[in-house]
Write an enzyme that holds these catalytic residues in place. Structure first.
Site, mmCIF file in Angstrom:
data_model
loop_
_atom_site.group_PDB
_atom_site.id
_atom_site.type_symbol
_atom_site.label_atom_id
_atom_site.label_comp_id
_atom_site.label_asym_id
_atom_site.label_seq_id
_atom_site.Cartn_x
_atom_site.Cartn_y
_atom_site.Cartn_z
ATOM 1 N N CYS A 137 -6.051 -9.092 3.169
ATOM 2 C CA CYS A 137 -7.286 -8.340 3.435
ATOM 3 C C CYS A 137 -8.509 -9.213 3.688
ATOM 4 C CB CYS A 137 -7.572 -7.403 2.265
ATOM 5 S SG CYS A 137 -6.388 -6.071 2.167
ATOM 6 N N ASP A 164 10.462 2.956 6.479
ATOM 7 C CA ASP A 164 10.165 1.552 6.757
ATOM 8 C C ASP A 164 11.225 1.000 7.693
ATOM 9 O OD1 ASP A 164 8.248 -0.572 4.912
ATOM 10 O OD2 ASP A 164 9.707 -1.422 6.323
ATOM 11 N N THR A 199 -1.722 -4.626 9.489
ATOM 12 C CA THR A 199 -2.713 -4.893 10.538
ATOM 13 C C THR A 199 -3.137 -6.359 10.407
ATOM 14 O OG1 THR A 199 -4.345 -3.924 9.034
ATOM 15 C CG2 THR A 199 -3.593 -2.556 10.856
ATOM 16 N N VAL A 236 0.830 -1.205 0.000
ATOM 17 C CA VAL A 236 0.000 0.000 0.000
ATOM 18 C C VAL A 236 0.867 1.259 0.000
ATOM 19 C CG1 VAL A 236 -1.597 1.339 1.453
ATOM 20 C CG2 VAL A 236 -2.011 -1.086 1.025
ATOM 21 N N ARG A 255 0.700 -14.435 1.766
ATOM 22 C CA ARG A 255 0.051 -14.231 3.066
ATOM 23 C C ARG A 255 -1.338 -14.868 3.075
ATOM 24 N NH1 ARG A 255 0.994 -7.888 3.949
ATOM 25 N NH2 ARG A 255 0.437 -7.934 1.750
HETATM 26 N N1 LIG Z 1 -2.111 -5.364 0.426
HETATM 27 C C1 LIG Z 1 -3.302 -4.990 0.041
HETATM 28 O O1 LIG Z 1 -3.762 -5.414 -1.027
HETATM 29 C C2 LIG Z 1 -4.125 -4.019 0.872
HETATM 30 C C3 LIG Z 1 -5.264 -3.454 0.275
HETATM 31 C C4 LIG Z 1 -6.015 -2.559 0.993
HETATM 32 C C5 LIG Z 1 -5.661 -2.232 2.297
HETATM 33 N N2 LIG Z 1 -4.564 -2.805 2.891
HETATM 34 C C6 LIG Z 1 -4.244 -2.399 4.251
HETATM 35 O O2 LIG Z 1 -3.122 -1.543 4.220
HETATM 36 C C7 LIG Z 1 -2.300 -1.733 5.373
HETATM 37 C C8 LIG Z 1 -0.884 -2.056 4.931
HETATM 38 O O3 LIG Z 1 -0.886 -3.268 4.214
HETATM 39 P P1 LIG Z 1 0.277 -3.698 3.227
HETATM 40 O O4 LIG Z 1 -0.272 -4.804 2.388
HETATM 41 O O5 LIG Z 1 0.870 -2.507 2.558
HETATM 42 O O6 LIG Z 1 1.331 -4.303 4.254
HETATM 43 P P2 LIG Z 1 2.862 -4.672 3.926
HETATM 44 O O7 LIG Z 1 3.239 -5.691 4.931
HETATM 45 O O8 LIG Z 1 3.033 -4.958 2.468
HETATM 46 O O9 LIG Z 1 3.647 -3.323 4.213
HETATM 47 C C9 LIG Z 1 3.790 -2.775 5.462
HETATM 48 C C10 LIG Z 1 5.195 -2.221 5.594
HETATM 49 O O10 LIG Z 1 5.291 -1.602 6.890
HETATM 50 C C11 LIG Z 1 6.575 -1.880 7.398
HETATM 51 N N3 LIG Z 1 6.556 -1.708 8.846
HETATM 52 C C12 LIG Z 1 6.137 -2.572 9.806
HETATM 53 N N4 LIG Z 1 6.218 -2.000 11.017
HETATM 54 C C13 LIG Z 1 6.709 -0.752 10.824
HETATM 55 C C14 LIG Z 1 6.990 0.340 11.697
HETATM 56 N N5 LIG Z 1 6.766 0.258 13.008
HETATM 57 N N6 LIG Z 1 7.461 1.480 11.156
HETATM 58 C C15 LIG Z 1 7.671 1.581 9.811
HETATM 59 N N7 LIG Z 1 7.419 0.580 8.942
HETATM 60 C C16 LIG Z 1 6.926 -0.565 9.441
HETATM 61 C C17 LIG Z 1 6.901 -3.283 6.945
HETATM 62 O O11 LIG Z 1 8.289 -3.525 6.942
HETATM 63 C C18 LIG Z 1 6.300 -3.294 5.535
HETATM 64 O O12 LIG Z 1 7.228 -2.935 4.543
HETATM 65 C C19 LIG Z 1 -2.968 -2.855 6.177
HETATM 66 O O13 LIG Z 1 -3.782 -2.279 7.165
HETATM 67 C C20 LIG Z 1 -3.840 -3.551 5.141
HETATM 68 O O14 LIG Z 1 -4.970 -4.145 5.732
HETATM 69 C C21 LIG Z 1 -3.768 -3.677 2.185
#
Ligand SMILES: NC(=O)c1ccc[n+]([C@@H]2O[C@H](COP(=O)([O-])OP(=O)(O)OC[C@H]3O[C@@H](n4cnc5c(N)ncnc54)[C@H](O)[C@@H]3O)[C@@H](O)[C@H]2O)c1
Length: 387
Positions: free
Chosen positions: A251, A32, A84, A13, A318
Site C-alpha cells: 500500500c 481466486d 493493484t 483483503v 512485497r
Molecule cells: N494488503 C493490505 O494491507 C491492503 C490494505 C488496504 C487495501 N489494500 C488493497 O486491496 C487490494 C487487494 O490487495 P491484497 O493485499 O488483498 O492483494 P493480494 O495479492 O493479497 O490478494 C489478491 C488476490 O487476488 C487474486 N487474483 C489475482 N488476479 C485475479 C483474478 N483475475 N481473478 C481472481 N483472483 C485474482 C490473487 O491470486 C490473490 O490471491 C489492492 O488494491 C490493495 O491496494 C490492501
C-alpha cells in the site's frame, strides 16, 4: 439471511472480508485464480497469518472457495479485492483488477450490487468499472486492513462508502452494516477514492519526513527515538512516525502513485509525494554508506540483514526495502545473508541462522520473536533509529 456474496480475490483483503461476511450469515463464495491458494483454502489451511485455520474452519458452513467464475452466478453482492500493483515504470497497473472485473461481470444477472475494494486512481470506478458493470449497482469502499494489527480489523475499522447511485450506496451500507461497526457515506465515489489515497500518501510523506529527521539526528549523535518520544508529549498537533529502511508493503509505497498518475492526467502537482518517494527510495543506500563507515571496506565482509518482511510479524515481502539494501550491499562486495524466520524462503534463498560470526548486522524489520541476543557482540545498524 440468504444473500449470496461473491468475493473476487482471496488475499490479504478478500479472505478476511469473505470470512467476516460468512460469520455474519451471508452465503459466501471466495473466487481466486491462484490454484495453490484455492486448494490450500479448500483443505482448511489459511495462507494468511491473521486468519487462523480454526477461524477458517468455523466459517465452513457459510464460506467456500472456488477458482471458477461460474460460481458467481446468482450473486446478490460481488466485492472486488484484486491486486493493484505498479508496472515496471512504477505506473498504476489496473490489469489484474480489470481481468477479475470482466470475468465476474459476464456471470452476473442484472441488478447485482458490485463493490470495488481495490485501490484505484480517482475516477476509475465511475469511468472504467462503470461501463463494465452497466445494469448493476456499483459502489466503492476502500479496504483499510492493517496486517498483524491486533486492535483494528475488518469488523471494527470504520468503512467509507459511496456509490454511482443512491441505491448502490444504500445497498452497500446495508451489506457492511451486518458485520462492520461503523459505516459512513460520502457524496461521490471520487471523494472516497481520493480519501483512500490521501490516507496512504499521508503516511508515505510523514515516514519519509521522519527518515530525513533520523539522518539529521544521526549526524547530531542524538537518539531520534528519544526526540520522537519528547515531541509526542505534546497533546495536540503532533503525531509520531518512526524511522525505517524505507516504506514497504502493497500500500504505502504503491498507492500514492495512483494519485500521482491522476494528477499528471489533470495537470495537478504532487510535489510532496514526489519528494517523499525520492527520500524513501534513497534510504537503503544511506545505510550502505553507514555500513561502509563502520567496516571501512564492505568487500568480503559478512553481513546479516535481519527481518526482510515489510513490517514485523508478517510474512509479506512485497516492496520490502530489504531487497534494495541487500542488493546494494552485495554490489559493494559484501557477503550478505538474511535472517527472517517468519518469511523462511525468499527469492530462492533460505533464512540464515543468527550467530556471533558476522562482521555486521543490519536490523530492518525484526519480528517480536527474533532472537537478537544470538548476535553477541556483532556491531548493529538499527534502521529503525536509536544509537
Ligand atoms: N494488503 C493490505 O494491507 C491492503 C490494505 C488496504 C487495501 N489494500 C488493497 O486491496 C487490494 C487487494 O490487495 P491484497 O493485499 O488483498 O492483494 P493480494 O495479492 O493479497 O490478494 C489478491 C488476490 O487476488 C487474486 N487474483 C489475482 N488476479 C485475479 C483474478 N483475475 N481473478 C481472481 N483472483 C485474482 C490473487 O491470486 C490473490 O490471491 C489492492 O488494491 C490493495 O491496494 C490492501
Amino acid at each position: 439471511m440468504s444473500a449470496k456474496v461473491v468475493v473476487v480475490g482471496q488475499g490479504y483483503v478478500g479472505l478476511p472480508l469473505a470470512l467476516a461476511a460468512a460469520e455474519a450469515g451471508y452465503q459466501v463464495v471466495g473466487i481466486d485464480t491462484d490454484l495453490d491458494r484455492v486448494s490450500s483454502l479448500a483443505a482448511g489451511r489459511s495462507p494468511i497469518g491473521d486468519i487462523s485455520d480454526s477461524y477458517l474452519a468455523a466459517q465452513s458452513l457459510f464460506y467456500r472457495v472456488s477458482s471458477d467464475f461460474g460460481d458467481a452466478a446468482g450473486a446478490d453482492v460481488v466485492i472486488l479485492c484484486l491486486p493493484t500493483p505498479l508496472d515496471a515504470s512504477r505506473n498504476p497497473d489496473h490489469s489484474l483488477l480489470l481481468a477479475g472485473a470482466k470475468a465476474v461481470s459476464s456471470k452476473l444477472a442484472a441488478g447485482a450490487l458490485v463493490i470495488n475494494e481495490s485501490t484505484v486512481s480517482p475516477g476509475f470506478t465511475r469511468d472504467v468499472l462503470g461501463p463494465i458493470f452497466a445494469g448493476h449497482d456499483l459502489a466503492y469502499s476502500p479496504e483499510r486492513i492493517d496486517p498483524a494489527n491486533k486492535n483494528w480489523n475488518v469488523k471494527n475499522t470504520p468503512k467509507l462508502v459511496s456509490g454511482l447511485s443512491d441505491s448502490a450506496r444504500s445497498r452497500a451500507v446495508d451489506f457492511y452494516s451486518k458485520f462492520v461497526s461503523a459505516v459512513s457515506t460520502y457524496s461521490s465515489v471520487e471523494v472516497v477514492e481520493t480519501a483512500k489515497l490521501l490516507e496512504n500518501s499521508f503516511r508515505l510523506v510523514n515516514i519519509s519526513f521522519i527518515n530525513e529527521i533520523a539522518e539529521f539526528c544521526d549526524k547530531m549523535k542524538i537518539d531520534v527515538r528519544e526526540v520522537i518520544a519528547a515531541a509526542s508529549t505534546k497533546p495536540y498537533g503532533f503525531m509520531p512516525f518512526f524511522p525505517s529502511a524505507g516504506v514497504g508493503g502493497h500500500c504505502i509505497p504503491v498507492d500514492p502513485h495512483y494519485l500521482v498518475a491522476k494528477a499528471r492526467e489533470i495537470g495537478a502537482s504532487t510535489r510532496f509525494i514526489d519528494l517523499a518517494n525520492q527520500v524513501n527510495l534513497e534510504r537503503p543506500s544511506y545505510f550502505v554508506g553507514k555500513a561502509a563507515g563502520i567496516l571501512g571496506t564492505l568487500s568480503g565482509k559478512k553481513i546479516v540483514v535481519i527481518g526482510v518482511a515489510y513490517k514485523p510479524d508478517v510474512a509479506d515481502v512485497r516492496e520490502t526495502p530489504a531487497e534494495a539494501l541487500i542488493s546494494l550491499l552485495r554490489s559493494a562486495g559484501a557477503d550478505v545473508v538474511w535472517h527472517d524466520h517468519v518469511v523462511g524462503q525468499w527469492k530462492g534463498e533460505a533464512s540464515a541462522a543468527l550467530g556471533a560470526g558476522y562482521d555486521l548486522a543490519v536490523l530492518v524489520n525484526p519480528h517480536s520473536e527474533t532472537d537478537l541476543d544470538a548476535l553477541g557482540s556483532v556491531p548493529v545498524i538499527d534502521t529503525r533509529g536509536g544509537l
